[in-house]
Design a protein around this motif. Structure first.
Motif, PDB file in Angstrom:
ATOM      1  N   LYS A   1     -19.848 -38.955 102.264  1.00  0.00           N
ATOM      2  CA  LYS A   1     -19.322 -37.594 102.109  1.00  0.00           C
ATOM      3  C   LYS A   1     -19.959 -36.648 103.122  1.00  0.00           C
ATOM      4  O   LYS A   1     -19.264 -35.814 103.742  1.00  0.00           O
ATOM      5  CB  LYS A   1     -19.586 -37.104 100.680  1.00  0.00           C
ATOM      6  N   ASP A   2     -21.289 -36.773 103.316  1.00  0.00           N
ATOM      7  CA  ASP A   2     -21.979 -35.908 104.290  1.00  0.00           C
ATOM      8  C   ASP A   2     -21.546 -36.229 105.716  1.00  0.00           C
ATOM      9  O   ASP A   2     -21.431 -35.325 106.561  1.00  0.00           O
ATOM     10  CB  ASP A   2     -23.499 -36.057 104.140  1.00  0.00           C
ATOM     11  N   LEU A   3     -21.323 -37.519 106.003  1.00  0.00           N
ATOM     12  CA  LEU A   3     -20.836 -37.895 107.330  1.00  0.00           C
ATOM     13  C   LEU A   3     -19.463 -37.276 107.589  1.00  0.00           C
ATOM     14  O   LEU A   3     -19.223 -36.705 108.666  1.00  0.00           O
ATOM     15  CB  LEU A   3     -20.751 -39.422 107.453  1.00  0.00           C
ATOM     16  N   GLN A   4     -18.582 -37.367 106.613  1.00  0.00           N
ATOM     17  CA  GLN A   4     -17.246 -36.766 106.762  1.00  0.00           C
ATOM     18  C   GLN A   4     -17.341 -35.261 106.977  1.00  0.00           C
ATOM     19  O   GLN A   4     -16.622 -34.687 107.804  1.00  0.00           O
ATOM     20  CB  GLN A   4     -16.397 -37.069 105.521  1.00  0.00           C
ATOM     21  N   LYS A   5     -18.250 -34.628 106.233  1.00  0.00           N
ATOM     22  CA  LYS A   5     -18.423 -33.182 106.361  1.00  0.00           C
ATOM     23  C   LYS A   5     -18.919 -32.829 107.766  1.00  0.00           C
ATOM     24  O   LYS A   5     -18.417 -31.899 108.402  1.00  0.00           O
ATOM     25  CB  LYS A   5     -19.406 -32.678 105.304  1.00  0.00           C
ATOM     26  N   MET A   6     -19.914 -33.589 108.255  1.00  0.00           N
ATOM     27  CA  MET A   6     -20.450 -33.332 109.598  1.00  0.00           C
ATOM     28  C   MET A   6     -19.353 -33.471 110.652  1.00  0.00           C
ATOM     29  O   MET A   6     -19.222 -32.623 111.546  1.00  0.00           O
ATOM     30  CB  MET A   6     -21.599 -34.292 109.902  1.00  0.00           C
ATOM     31  N   LEU A   7     -18.564 -34.541 110.571  1.00  0.00           N
ATOM     32  CA  LEU A   7     -17.511 -34.781 111.559  1.00  0.00           C
ATOM     33  C   LEU A   7     -16.437 -33.686 111.511  1.00  0.00           C
ATOM     34  O   LEU A   7     -15.943 -33.239 112.551  1.00  0.00           O
ATOM     35  CB  LEU A   7     -16.875 -36.156 111.323  1.00  0.00           C
ATOM     36  N   LYS A   8     -16.123 -33.248 110.308  1.00  0.00           N
ATOM     37  CA  LYS A   8     -15.116 -32.180 110.161  1.00  0.00           C
ATOM     38  C   LYS A   8     -15.614 -30.877 110.785  1.00  0.00           C
ATOM     39  O   LYS A   8     -14.876 -30.201 111.520  1.00  0.00           O
ATOM     40  CB  LYS A   8     -14.813 -31.977 108.671  1.00  0.00           C
ATOM     41  N   MET A   9     -16.878 -30.524 110.508  1.00  0.00           N
ATOM     42  CA  MET A   9     -17.434 -29.280 111.043  1.00  0.00           C
ATOM     43  C   MET A   9     -17.629 -29.363 112.561  1.00  0.00           C
ATOM     44  O   MET A   9     -17.432 -28.385 113.275  1.00  0.00           O
ATOM     45  CB  MET A   9     -18.769 -28.949 110.372  1.00  0.00           C
ATOM     46  N   ALA A  10     -18.029 -30.554 113.055  1.00  0.00           N
ATOM     47  CA  ALA A  10     -18.212 -30.734 114.498  1.00  0.00           C
ATOM     48  C   ALA A  10     -16.885 -30.557 115.228  1.00  0.00           C
ATOM     49  O   ALA A  10     -16.817 -29.930 116.289  1.00  0.00           O
ATOM     50  CB  ALA A  10     -18.801 -32.109 114.792  1.00  0.00           C
ATOM     51  N   GLN A  11     -15.806 -31.096 114.656  1.00  0.00           N
ATOM     52  CA  GLN A  11     -14.496 -30.940 115.280  1.00  0.00           C
ATOM     53  C   GLN A  11     -14.043 -29.486 115.265  1.00  0.00           C
ATOM     54  O   GLN A  11     -13.504 -28.978 116.260  1.00  0.00           O
ATOM     55  CB  GLN A  11     -13.451 -31.812 114.561  1.00  0.00           C
ATOM     56  N   ALA A  12     -14.284 -28.799 114.152  1.00  0.00           N
ATOM     57  CA  ALA A  12     -13.911 -27.380 114.064  1.00  0.00           C
ATOM     58  C   ALA A  12     -14.684 -26.550 115.091  1.00  0.00           C
ATOM     59  O   ALA A  12     -14.114 -25.685 115.769  1.00  0.00           O
ATOM     60  CB  ALA A  12     -14.172 -26.859 112.648  1.00  0.00           C
ATOM     61  N   ALA A  13     -15.989 -26.824 115.218  1.00  0.00           N
ATOM     62  CA  ALA A  13     -16.817 -26.085 116.186  1.00  0.00           C
ATOM     63  C   ALA A  13     -16.389 -26.403 117.612  1.00  0.00           C
ATOM     64  O   ALA A  13     -16.342 -25.517 118.473  1.00  0.00           O
ATOM     65  CB  ALA A  13     -18.290 -26.437 115.984  1.00  0.00           C
ATOM     66  N   CYS A  14     -16.062 -27.664 117.893  1.00  0.00           N
ATOM     67  CA  CYS A  14     -15.597 -28.063 119.227  1.00  0.00           C
ATOM     68  C   CYS A  14     -14.313 -27.318 119.596  1.00  0.00           C
ATOM     69  O   CYS A  14     -14.178 -26.792 120.711  1.00  0.00           O
ATOM     70  CB  CYS A  14     -15.362 -29.573 119.262  1.00  0.00           C
ATOM     71  N   SER A  15     -13.371 -27.263 118.661  1.00  0.00           N
ATOM     72  CA  SER A  15     -12.109 -26.552 118.910  1.00  0.00           C
ATOM     73  C   SER A  15     -12.355 -25.075 119.178  1.00  0.00           C
ATOM     74  O   SER A  15     -11.726 -24.476 120.057  1.00  0.00           O
ATOM     75  CB  SER A  15     -11.158 -26.719 117.717  1.00  0.00           C
TER      76      SER A  15
ATOM     77  N   TYR B   1     -23.141 -24.489 112.052  1.00  0.00           N
ATOM     78  CA  TYR B   1     -23.583 -23.970 110.749  1.00  0.00           C
ATOM     79  C   TYR B   1     -22.644 -22.888 110.221  1.00  0.00           C
ATOM     80  O   TYR B   1     -22.475 -22.751 109.001  1.00  0.00           O
ATOM     81  CB  TYR B   1     -25.021 -23.444 110.859  1.00  0.00           C
ATOM     82  N   GLN B   2     -22.035 -22.135 111.122  1.00  0.00           N
ATOM     83  CA  GLN B   2     -21.057 -21.130 110.678  1.00  0.00           C
ATOM     84  C   GLN B   2     -19.881 -21.789 109.962  1.00  0.00           C
ATOM     85  O   GLN B   2     -19.440 -21.327 108.905  1.00  0.00           O
ATOM     86  CB  GLN B   2     -20.552 -20.335 111.883  1.00  0.00           C
ATOM     87  N   PHE B   3     -19.380 -22.877 110.549  1.00  0.00           N
ATOM     88  CA  PHE B   3     -18.264 -23.575 109.907  1.00  0.00           C
ATOM     89  C   PHE B   3     -18.712 -24.263 108.619  1.00  0.00           C
ATOM     90  O   PHE B   3     -17.942 -24.358 107.665  1.00  0.00           O
ATOM     91  CB  PHE B   3     -17.649 -24.583 110.884  1.00  0.00           C
TER      92      PHE B   3
END
Length: 527
Positions: A470-484, A516-518
């Motif tokens: 679950k934490d891995l999925q959360k990290m990947l989701k936030m990383a993609q949002a920040a990248c975009s 961290y914002q996302f």
């Protein structure tokens, strides 16, 4: 779906170690059961035809732009293009031209100030004109292209000159895309382009060149709010120029170029009286030659530094820069700007990635290693690509940011083929390599293509424990949002102003905070 995505979907569906007869049975079932209605077929054909037509139009207008921009300046003068187009159909379409120009200026507000058409703005301009004509738009664009093509004549020598210059500018962009987010190869490519052009098209001038970036003046504020720091120069000038600082109260025309946003050409520096000479070892009687200072603009026409050239090392009498040379040097400054901002964006993405991995490692101890790669285009084949190994981290929190990132080519890394399949499909790939399970996750750009990859090694576990997963999925989701968000910020239009190097560093630090914002935003939405 494209082909790699469809193949990946089927592989995920059937899973690993499935007998061949089972796969054949599934293929036979899909062939039998998958049916398209005539309406669906027609919609698909129309979509393919529309995409093909738009791609052909883009290539046609790109070729036209290159022909008109023979000095490889990177822009066309709006008024010059407008003057030529005003003669289309013997001046009968001036009203359509006027309306199209109004729409263009409302879409690109900076046009009314700078009057320069980028390739994209040029294409938009012709499409807007064609949309004002009655009848078929494609036919109208074809007529406009034919008219502009016949209105410009180029000699074979001019064609060869333009072709060579475009090749040198392409080398600058390629250096940025294959440098592992380092500026040094870009500086080298810029100075090579300048020296090669001076030799081939500039009467074999001996030139010096240098790049200076704007910074907030924190060293001596009384000498002006901003300063220019020289970050790169030709090799012979390094002892005198590299890392030097130009303040506003010093002699020179560089700040005038920054404020006016236009090139400043001093044909004979010995007659000017306001030139700063860095090389104090050069005798005063040898301080002769021509000087050119070009402002560096970002995509929104904000000035962030200067590109300077001079011929003081050339002791011939006539070494003045000609108009076609100045136009090409503007093209070099434009190519450098694109390359510089491309690398700034990559550095921001890498900083965000470091922050994301720092967040993950104490929460997912079952993950053995995570390797972050950047995707780079192939040097020989543009359709090919390579992977640049940028960051490695393990479950102890040990992290290595590679100073000289290793480049992985597909043909040399068959056991890592899962990484390349991840790029092909822009989808998550799960696989087993040498008894260890890997999850390859793409980091996508705004078009959905993979620009980077996380290679997550979970060791001999087929799955992570649910909380870690679950934490891995959360990290990947936030990383993609920040990248975009980083990619959107890099293409954002803002009001023209100076852009200081300190602002770039602030963006770099902000890239880490974005993650961290996302994360906080996601937490608020869950409450």
């Amino acid at each position: 779906f494209n082909l790699p995505q469809f193949v990946q979907l089927m592989e995920t569906f059937v899973g690993e170690d499935v007998p061949l007869p089972t796969v054949k049975s599934l293929v036979a079932f899909i062939k039998e059961e998958y049916k398209q209605t005539e309406e669906e077929k027609m919609e698909q054909l129309e979509k393919v035809h529309r995409i093909s037509r738009l791609a052909q139009r883009k290539l046609l207008l790109k070729a036209l732009f290159k022909m008109l921009d023979n000095n490889a300046c990177g822009f066309l003068d709006l008024e010059e293009v407008d003057a030529v187009l005003s003669m289309f159909k013997e001046g009968m379409e001036t009203e359509a031209l006027r309306k199209a120009k109004e729409h263009l200026c409302s879409r690109y507000p900076q046009l009314s100030r700078v009057g320069k058409l980028s390739p994209k703005a040029f294409q938009t301009f012709l499409e807007l004109i064609a949309s004002e004509f009655p009848g078929d738009e494609d036919e109208a664009i074809d007529n406009l292209v034919e008219f502009l093509t016949t209105s410009v004549e180029r000699s074979p020598m001019e064609w060869l000159q333009g072709s060579a210059r475009r090749k040198w500018l392409h080398n600058i962009q390629q250096a940025a895309e294959t440098s592992g987010a380092s500026m040094e190869p870009v500086y080298k490519a810029v100075f090579e382009a300048l020296s090669q052009d001076a030799a081939a098209h500039g009467d074999n001038k001996m030139i010096s060149a240098y790049i200076a970036l704007l910074e907030e003046n924190q060293l001596s504020p009384a000498r002006g709010q901003i300063l220019l720091r020289y970050v790169a120069c030709t090799a012979d000038d390094a002892p005198y120029v590299l890392n030097q600082i130009l303040y506003r109260d010093m002699k020179g025309v560089s700040f005038a170029a920054v404020e006016e946003g236009k090139p400043i050409h001093v044909p004979r520096v010995q007659l000017h009286g306001n030139i700063h000479f860095w090389n104090y070892d050069r005798p005063e009687q040898e301080r002769k030659g021509s000087l050119l200072v070009l402002p560096l603009h970002d995509a929104c026409w904000r000035v962030f530094g200067i590109l300077g050239l001079d011929t003081l090392r050339d002791q011939r009498e006539e070494t003045i820069f000609l108009t076609h040379e100045i136009s090409f040097y503007q093209g070099v400054s434009h190519a450098f700007s694109k390359a510089y901002h491309h690398i700034c964006t990559l550095q921001n993405i890498l900083q965000m990635t470091v922050t994301a991995l720092d967040w993950l490692y104490p929460r997912a101890p079952s993950i053995r290693t995570v390797i972050a790669y950047l995707v780079e285009p192939g040097k020989d084949k543009p359709c090919d690509y390579a992977l640049r190994k940028m960051i490695t981290t393990d479950n102890t929190g040990q992290k290595e940011i590679h100073s000289f990132p290793v480049l992985l080519l597909r043909k040399e890394n068959l056991y890592r083929d899962y990484l390349y399949r991840c790029i092909d499909s822009s989808e998550v790939i799960r696989t087993s390599v040498c008894g260890e399970h890997h999850i390859a996750v793409p980091l996508r750009d705004l078009s959905g293509q993979a620009l980077g990859i996380f290679d997550i090694n979970i060791g001999h576990h087929r799955k992570l424990p649910p909380p870690e997963h679950k934490d891995l999925q959360k990290m990947l989701k936030m990383a993609q949002a920040a990248c975009s968000e980083i990619l959107k910020m890099s293409s954002e239009e803002t009001e023209p102003s100076y852009v200081l190097e300190a602002e770039r560093m602030a963006h770099w630090r902000h890239a880490g905070i974005l993650f961290y914002q996302f994360m906080l935003q996601d937490l608020r939405e869950c409450i």
